[in-house]
Motif scaffolding. Structure first.
Motif, PDB file in Angstrom:
ATOM      1  N   SER A  58      -2.492  -9.508  70.206  1.00 54.68           N
ATOM      2  CA  SER A  58      -3.455  -9.811  69.146  1.00 54.68           C
ATOM      3  C   SER A  58      -4.379 -10.958  69.555  1.00 54.68           C
ATOM      4  CB  SER A  58      -2.734 -10.146  67.834  1.00 54.68           C
ATOM      5  OG  SER A  58      -1.907 -11.287  68.020  1.00 54.68           O
ATOM      6  N   LEU A  59      -3.837 -11.960  70.248  1.00 56.16           N
ATOM      7  CA  LEU A  59      -4.660 -13.073  70.705  1.00 56.16           C
ATOM      8  C   LEU A  59      -5.646 -12.603  71.763  1.00 56.16           C
ATOM      9  CD1 LEU A  59      -5.221 -16.072  70.466  1.00 56.16           C
ATOM     10  CD2 LEU A  59      -3.455 -16.479  72.163  1.00 56.16           C
ATOM     11  N   LEU A  60      -5.204 -11.766  72.660  1.00 60.03           N
ATOM     12  CA  LEU A  60      -6.081 -11.207  73.684  1.00 60.03           C
ATOM     13  C   LEU A  60      -7.176 -10.365  73.053  1.00 60.03           C
ATOM     14  CD1 LEU A  60      -6.721 -10.837  76.666  1.00 60.03           C
ATOM     15  CD2 LEU A  60      -5.133  -8.911  76.702  1.00 60.03           C
ATOM     16  N   LEU A  61      -6.824  -9.578  72.042  1.00 62.07           N
ATOM     17  CA  LEU A  61      -7.797  -8.739  71.351  1.00 62.07           C
ATOM     18  C   LEU A  61      -8.852  -9.588  70.644  1.00 62.07           C
ATOM     19  CD1 LEU A  61      -8.607  -5.872  70.594  1.00 62.07           C
ATOM     20  CD2 LEU A  61      -7.160  -6.078  68.582  1.00 62.07           C
ATOM     21  N   VAL A  62      -8.442 -10.660  70.011  1.00 56.87           N
ATOM     22  CA  VAL A  62      -9.381 -11.560  69.330  1.00 56.87           C
ATOM     23  C   VAL A  62     -10.308 -12.218  70.355  1.00 56.87           C
ATOM     24  CG1 VAL A  62      -9.559 -13.704  67.995  1.00 56.87           C
ATOM     25  CG2 VAL A  62      -7.896 -11.969  67.345  1.00 56.87           C
ATOM     26  N   PHE A  63      -9.760 -12.642  71.476  1.00 53.56           N
ATOM     27  CA  PHE A  63     -10.554 -13.265  72.522  1.00 53.56           C
ATOM     28  C   PHE A  63     -11.610 -12.305  73.063  1.00 53.56           C
ATOM     29  CE2 PHE A  63     -11.181 -14.173  77.064  1.00 53.56           C
ATOM     30  CZ  PHE A  63     -11.796 -15.419  76.948  1.00 53.56           C
ATOM     31  N   LEU A  64     -11.209 -11.098  73.370  1.00 50.26           N
ATOM     32  CA  LEU A  64     -12.148 -10.103  73.891  1.00 50.26           C
ATOM     33  C   LEU A  64     -13.198  -9.730  72.847  1.00 50.26           C
ATOM     34  CD1 LEU A  64      -9.807  -7.775  75.959  1.00 50.26           C
ATOM     35  CD2 LEU A  64     -11.439  -9.454  76.805  1.00 50.26           C
ATOM     36  N   ALA A  65     -12.797  -9.635  71.585  1.00 50.10           N
ATOM     37  CA  ALA A  65     -13.761  -9.329  70.521  1.00 50.10           C
ATOM     38  C   ALA A  65     -14.800 -10.437  70.401  1.00 50.10           C
ATOM     39  CB  ALA A  65     -13.034  -9.126  69.196  1.00 50.10           C
ATOM     40  N   GLY A  66     -14.366 -11.684  70.543  1.00 42.92           N
ATOM     41  CA  GLY A  66     -15.300 -12.812  70.493  1.00 42.92           C
ATOM     42  C   GLY A  66     -16.287 -12.784  71.647  1.00 42.92           C
ATOM     43  N   CYS A  67     -15.791 -12.441  72.829  1.00 44.31           N
ATOM     44  CA  CYS A  67     -16.669 -12.359  73.997  1.00 44.31           C
ATOM     45  C   CYS A  67     -17.705 -11.251  73.827  1.00 44.31           C
ATOM     46  CB  CYS A  67     -15.856 -12.135  75.266  1.00 44.31           C
ATOM     47  SG  CYS A  67     -14.871 -13.555  75.738  1.00 44.31           S
ATOM     48  N   VAL A  68     -17.273 -10.122  73.379  1.00 42.14           N
ATOM     49  CA  VAL A  68     -18.186  -8.987  73.190  1.00 42.14           C
ATOM     50  C   VAL A  68     -19.201  -9.303  72.097  1.00 42.14           C
ATOM     51  CG1 VAL A  68     -18.331  -6.570  72.471  1.00 42.14           C
ATOM     52  CG2 VAL A  68     -16.572  -7.284  74.090  1.00 42.14           C
ATOM     53  N   ALA A  69     -18.779  -9.957  71.022  1.00 39.73           N
ATOM     54  CA  ALA A  69     -19.696 -10.303  69.936  1.00 39.73           C
ATOM     55  C   ALA A  69     -20.752 -11.287  70.422  1.00 39.73           C
ATOM     56  CB  ALA A  69     -18.928 -10.890  68.758  1.00 39.73           C
ATOM     57  N   GLY A  70     -20.361 -12.203  71.288  1.00 37.15           N
ATOM     58  CA  GLY A  70     -21.325 -13.159  71.831  1.00 37.15           C
ATOM     59  C   GLY A  70     -22.339 -12.503  72.739  1.00 37.15           C
ATOM     60  N   CYS A  71     -21.957 -11.439  73.409  1.00 37.62           N
ATOM     61  CA  CYS A  71     -22.865 -10.741  74.307  1.00 37.62           C
ATOM     62  C   CYS A  71     -23.860  -9.854  73.546  1.00 37.62           C
ATOM     63  CB  CYS A  71     -22.081  -9.885  75.299  1.00 37.62           C
ATOM     64  SG  CYS A  71     -21.079 -10.858  76.438  1.00 37.62           S
ATOM     65  N   GLN A  72     -23.588  -9.571  72.303  1.00 34.42           N
ATOM     66  CA  GLN A  72     -24.451  -8.685  71.536  1.00 34.42           C
ATOM     67  C   GLN A  72     -25.713  -9.392  71.047  1.00 34.42           C
ATOM     68  OE1 GLN A  72     -24.036  -5.430  71.187  1.00 34.42           O
ATOM     69  NE2 GLN A  72     -22.237  -5.622  72.483  1.00 34.42           N
ATOM     70  N   GLN A  73     -25.718 -10.717  71.027  1.00 36.84           N
ATOM     71  CA  GLN A  73     -26.879 -11.444  70.533  1.00 36.84           C
ATOM     72  C   GLN A  73     -27.906 -11.565  71.645  1.00 36.84           C
ATOM     73  OE1 GLN A  73     -25.391 -15.073  68.944  1.00 36.84           O
ATOM     74  NE2 GLN A  73     -24.369 -14.061  67.239  1.00 36.84           N
ATOM     75  N   PRO A  74     -29.174 -11.312  71.334  1.00 35.21           N
ATOM     76  CA  PRO A  74     -30.197 -11.334  72.369  1.00 35.21           C
ATOM     77  C   PRO A  74     -30.478 -12.753  72.874  1.00 35.21           C
ATOM     78  CG  PRO A  74     -31.212 -11.088  70.232  1.00 35.21           C
ATOM     79  CD  PRO A  74     -29.738 -11.018  70.022  1.00 35.21           C
ATOM     80  N   THR A  75     -30.923 -12.820  74.099  1.00 34.76           N
ATOM     81  CA  THR A  75     -31.309 -14.085  74.692  1.00 34.76           C
ATOM     82  C   THR A  75     -32.703 -14.436  74.207  1.00 34.76           C
ATOM     83  OG1 THR A  75     -30.061 -13.502  76.669  1.00 34.76           O
ATOM     84  CG2 THR A  75     -31.651 -15.272  76.881  1.00 34.76           C
ATOM     85  N   GLN A  76     -32.910 -15.692  73.860  1.00 34.89           N
ATOM     86  CA  GLN A  76     -34.215 -16.143  73.413  1.00 34.89           C
ATOM     87  C   GLN A  76     -34.741 -17.175  74.391  1.00 34.89           C
ATOM     88  OE1 GLN A  76     -33.626 -17.619  69.493  1.00 34.89           O
ATOM     89  NE2 GLN A  76     -33.189 -15.611  68.638  1.00 34.89           N
TER      90      GLN A  76
END
Length: 110
Positions: free
Chosen positions: A4-22
């Motif tokens: 569950s901790l690994l899943l939360v970590f990976l979800a956080g990483c993927v969510a951060g990559c979804q935001q566009p670079t400005q």
């Protein structure tokens, strides 16, 4: 490591990559030291060219004048600054942070 901790970590990483670079580019007005630096380089370049010899070439004279100006005034601040941000779009908070960092940098140089 629990799954569950690994899943939360990976979800956080993927969510951060979804935001566009400005990318923002700011143009800072020249301060008095920057203007004095530019005037010194122009004046010294002309003086060196009048001296002749190897300084007849304007590029070589300007390079020597910039080296002397760096020794006298220090390295000038750049006129253009590009910043990259990921995520947050709060422009005021970003400007406030950059202002604080700039002040801290100036105080550390004293």
């Amino acid at each position: 490591m629990p799954r569950s901790l690994l899943l939360v970590f990976l979800a956080g990483c993927v969510a951060g990559c979804q935001q566009p670079t400005q990318r923002t580019t700011t143009i800072a007005p020249r301060d008095t030291q920057g203007l004095a630096y530019d005037q010194f380089v122009e004046q010294r370049t002309d003086e060196l060219m009048k001296m002749g010899g190897p300084f007849k070439d304007r590029a070589y004279a300007a390079e020597k004048a910039r080296a002397q100006a760096d020794a006298r005034f220090g390295t000038p601040e750049p006129e253009h600054a590009t910043t990259w941000t990921w995520g947050g779009t709060d422009r005021d908070a970003q400007d406030e942070l950059e202002t604080k960092l700039t002040k801290m940098e100036r105080e550390s140089k004293r």
